[in-house]
Design an enzyme around this catalytic site. Structure first.
Site: not given
Ligand SMILES: NC(=O)c1ccc[n+]([C@@H]2O[C@H](COP(=O)([O-])OP(=O)(O)OC[C@H]3O[C@@H](n4cnc5c(N)ncnc54)[C@H](O)[C@@H]3O)[C@@H](O)[C@H]2O)c1
Ligand SMILES: CCCCC[C@H](O)/C=C/C=C\C/C=C\C/C=C\CCCC(=O)O
Length: 256
Positions: A13, A18, A36, A64, A91, A151, A155, A186, A188
């Site tokens: 976070a 987060g 984090d 970690d 998260n 990945y 998920k 998203v 990020t």
């Molecule tokens: N951004 C997207 O498109 C998206 C979409 C769907 C799901 N997610 C998920 O959302 C969650 C948050 O990711 P985000 O998008 O904010 O990306 P981000 O990279 O900005 O944030 C991830 C955070 O996790 C921390 N982290 C990584 N490894 C760690 C560890 N071993 N221990 C503790 N902290 C750790 C990082 O330091 C960072 O602060 C993730 O699980 C990601 O898979 C992201």
């Molecule tokens: C880009 C890799 C790291 C972030 C992945 C994050 O989890 C986002 C995943 C988003 C979609 C899954 C990836 C591909 C699928 C293709 C389309 C799904 C989109 C669905 C929608 O937005 O309606």
């Protein structure tokens, strides 16, 4: 769940989703522990929250999540600092097909471990006060992705684990609601990984595929997802729910 005066622990976070989840809890009058691996950013975020929401309501702990001793220490410090634990949000996540074992460790193994540690604190059938766990999955939990097979596997695993643990909680009267959050793309830092071969490894050849998907499906803001996070916490009817958040459909649920 009434979030005012609750205590929430959010992994990963320091930034991104987060951080947005933590801020949504602070806005509701809760107290938060953000943990984090990125200490520098975590301290900056804590200081930002102290200024915005008052001192003493946010704690930052460097952790970690793949280290069980560090994870256990976070839970202990949370209860020592704020006296209880009501919400856990798993998260923390990475996208690295080169270090794919670490991707599984962070995204799935650590999530499972933290869920079990939270249950130890929360379970009513073991003297706890109940609580809520939100596991952050992704739309990658539903669809294949040539650019990120491991990945995607992590998920998919988060969804199966979350739905199963929710069923156990219901049948076992744990008093703990466990739900999954599945955002699409998203805005990020993790999205940046698609531009780096060290992240996509042999699947880097498919980077344009995912960029086209982002173009096609759009990119959410963290605040859009935080709204769904709050809904999962406040609606006591939700257990085993799989909330999807996309640009096209907004907040909606997978019906199995
Ligand atoms: N951004 C997207 O498109 C998206 C979409 C769907 C799901 N997610 C998920 O959302 C969650 C948050 O990711 P985000 O998008 O904010 O990306 P981000 O990279 O900005 O944030 C991830 C955070 O996790 C921390 N982290 C990584 N490894 C760690 C560890 N071993 N221990 C503790 N902290 C750790 C990082 O330091 C960072 O602060 C993730 O699980 C990601 O898979 C992201
Ligand atoms: C880009 C890799 C790291 C972030 C992945 C994050 O989890 C986002 C995943 C988003 C979609 C899954 C990836 C591909 C699928 C293709 C389309 C799904 C989109 C669905 C929608 O937005 O309606």
């Amino acid at each position: 769940m009434i979030l005012k005066n609750c205590v929430g622990l959010i992994t990963g976070a320091s930034q991104g989703l987060g951080k947005a989840f933590a801020e949504s809890l602070l806005k509701k009058g809760a107290q938060v522990v953000i943990c984090d691996i990125n200490q520098a950013q975590g301290e900056i975020t804590r200081a930002e929250f102290d200024l915005r929401y008052g001192p003493g309501r946010t704690a930052f702990i460097t952790c970690d999540v793949t280290s069980l001793p560090q994870l256990k220490d976070v839970f202990s410090q949370t209860v020592q600092t704020f006296g209880r634990l009501d919400v856990l949000c798993n998260n923390a996540g990475i996208n690295n097909e080169n270090s794919w074992e670490r991707t599984i460790s962070v995204n799935l193994v650590a999530l499972i471990q933290a869920s079990y540690l939270a249950l130890d604190h929360m379970r009513r059938d073991r003297g706890g006060k109940g609580g809520s766990i939100i596991n952050v999955a992704s739309m990658s939990g539903f669809v294949p992705a040539a650019h990120a097979p491991v990945y995607t596997a992590s998920k998919h695993g988060v969804l199966g684990f979350t739905r199963s643990l929710a069923e156990a909680s219901s049948l076992g009267n744990y008093g703990v609601r466990i739900n999954a959050l599945c955002p699409s793309f998203v805005n990020t830092e993790i999205l940046e990984t698609v531009n780096h071969e060290e992240n996509l490894g042999i699947f880097y050849q498919f980077k344009d595929n995912v960029k086209n998907l982002m173009q096609a499906f759009g990119v959410l803001e963290p605040s859009d997802v935080a709204n769904g996070f709050v809904q999962l916490l406040e609606d006591d009817n939700l257990n085993g729910a799989v909330m999807k958040i996309t640009t096209s459909k907004g907040i909606h649920f997978e019906n199995y």
